[in-house]
Design an enzyme around this catalytic site. Structure first.
Site, short mmCIF file in Angstrom:
data_model
loop_
_atom_site.label_atom_id
_atom_site.label_comp_id
_atom_site.label_asym_id
_atom_site.label_seq_id
_atom_site.Cartn_x
_atom_site.Cartn_y
_atom_site.Cartn_z
N GLY A 1 0.84 -1.18 0.00
CA GLY A 1 0.00 0.00 0.00
C GLY A 1 0.88 1.23 0.00
O GLY A 1 2.03 1.19 0.42
N GLN A 54 2.88 9.88 1.62
CA GLN A 54 4.18 9.18 1.64
C GLN A 54 5.08 9.57 0.47
O GLN A 54 6.26 9.24 0.47
CB GLN A 54 3.98 7.67 1.66
CG GLN A 54 3.38 7.16 2.95
CD GLN A 54 3.26 5.66 2.92
OE1 GLN A 54 2.28 5.12 2.42
NE2 GLN A 54 4.26 4.98 3.46
N CYS A 80 5.97 -0.10 7.61
CA CYS A 80 5.59 1.05 6.78
C CYS A 80 6.80 1.47 5.95
O CYS A 80 7.91 1.53 6.47
CB CYS A 80 5.14 2.19 7.68
SG CYS A 80 4.67 3.68 6.81
N LEU A 81 6.57 1.78 4.68
CA LEU A 81 7.67 2.19 3.81
C LEU A 81 8.32 3.49 4.27
O LEU A 81 9.49 3.73 4.00
CB LEU A 81 7.17 2.33 2.36
CG LEU A 81 6.67 1.04 1.70
CD1 LEU A 81 6.14 1.33 0.30
CD2 LEU A 81 7.77 -0.02 1.64
N HIS A 99 -4.54 0.90 7.50
CA HIS A 99 -3.17 1.44 7.61
C HIS A 99 -3.00 2.62 6.65
O HIS A 99 -2.50 3.68 7.04
CB HIS A 99 -2.15 0.33 7.30
CG HIS A 99 -0.73 0.80 7.35
ND1 HIS A 99 0.12 0.48 8.39
CD2 HIS A 99 0.00 1.56 6.51
CE1 HIS A 99 1.31 1.02 8.17
NE2 HIS A 99 1.27 1.70 7.02
N GLU A 100 -3.42 2.44 5.38
CA GLU A 100 -3.26 3.50 4.39
C GLU A 100 -4.19 4.67 4.69
O GLU A 100 -3.83 5.84 4.50
CB GLU A 100 -3.50 2.97 2.97
CG GLU A 100 -2.51 1.90 2.53
CD GLU A 100 -1.05 2.28 2.73
OE1 GLU A 100 -0.69 3.47 2.58
OE2 GLU A 100 -0.25 1.38 3.07
N HIS A 154 -2.79 7.13 7.00
CA HIS A 154 -1.86 8.08 6.38
C HIS A 154 -2.57 9.35 5.92
O HIS A 154 -2.04 10.44 6.09
CB HIS A 154 -1.13 7.44 5.20
CG HIS A 154 0.08 6.65 5.58
ND1 HIS A 154 1.17 7.20 6.23
CD2 HIS A 154 0.38 5.34 5.40
CE1 HIS A 154 2.08 6.26 6.43
NE2 HIS A 154 1.63 5.13 5.95
#
Length: 198
Positions: A45, A50, A107-108, A149-150, A153
């Site tokens: 995702g 991000q 997480c990226l 999760h996304e 963000h």
């Protein structure tokens, strides 16, 4: 085009993102770039904040969760995850339900840290897809978790905000290193540097 992923410590990750309309410039190209960026970083995702954009847009492709099913996994859920590639524009989580379950999330934007986060197993979300069709759908299990999760963000919330404060304090040094760029990752990242005198 592969875009750099914004690292922990950048203010854009802590701001609530803004809705967009159909005239948002180069939206199709942006979505394509986000998928390319996510795949290059082996993510499932990616949200617009991000990549430094404070807009309510995120993408998911949870097919990696279907690659190595474990005994006892729900075959219907595995089948859903195989083809779970979606674009969410101006999403609103309408409802979360069920008994919270823990799972180690990563997480990226926060590489090399995985921590247990409790989330409800079912979610109802309304959103526009990439063709500006309004949808309202219900998801459960891993699909729901990836969405939650996304979605966090675009609300300015990181998964580290959802872990126990004591645990977060224990990670402070690691998080500070990530913010300063003292991290070795295989994908492009962008780090926030404060201007002097501010």
């Amino acid at each position: 085009m592969i875009l750099p992923i914004v690292a922990y410590g950048h203010p854009v990750l802590k701001k609530e993102a803004e809705e967009i309309d159909q005239d948002y410039p180069n939206l199709k190209e942006l979505i394509a770039n986000m998928f390319e960026t996510m795949y290059a970083a082996n993510g499932v995702g990616l949200a617009a904040p991000q990549i430094g954009l404070g807009i309510r847009l995120f993408i998911v492709d949870a097919s990696p969760f279907a690659e190595d099913p474990e005994e006892g996994d729900d075959p219907a859920e595995i089948e859903l995850l195989k083809n779970f590639k979606k674009v969410f524009i101006n999403p609103i989580i309408e409802e979360e339900s069920g008994k919270e379950w823990p799972f180690a999330e990563g997480c990226l934007s926060i590489p090399d840290i995985r921590e247990e986060v409790k989330r409800k197993p079912e979610v109802v979300i309304s959103y526009y897809d990439e063709n500006w069709e309004l949808k309202e759908e219900t998801y459960s299990g891993f699909a729901a978790r990836v969405i939650q999760h996304e979605y966090d963000h675009v609300e300015g919330i990181l998964f580290t905000d959802r872990i126990h404060p004591l645990k977060r304090n224990m990670l402070r040094g690691k998080l500070d290193d990530i913010a300063k760029g003292k991290i070795d990752v295989h994908y492009k990242m962008k780090f926030f540097t404060k201007k002097k005198g501010r």
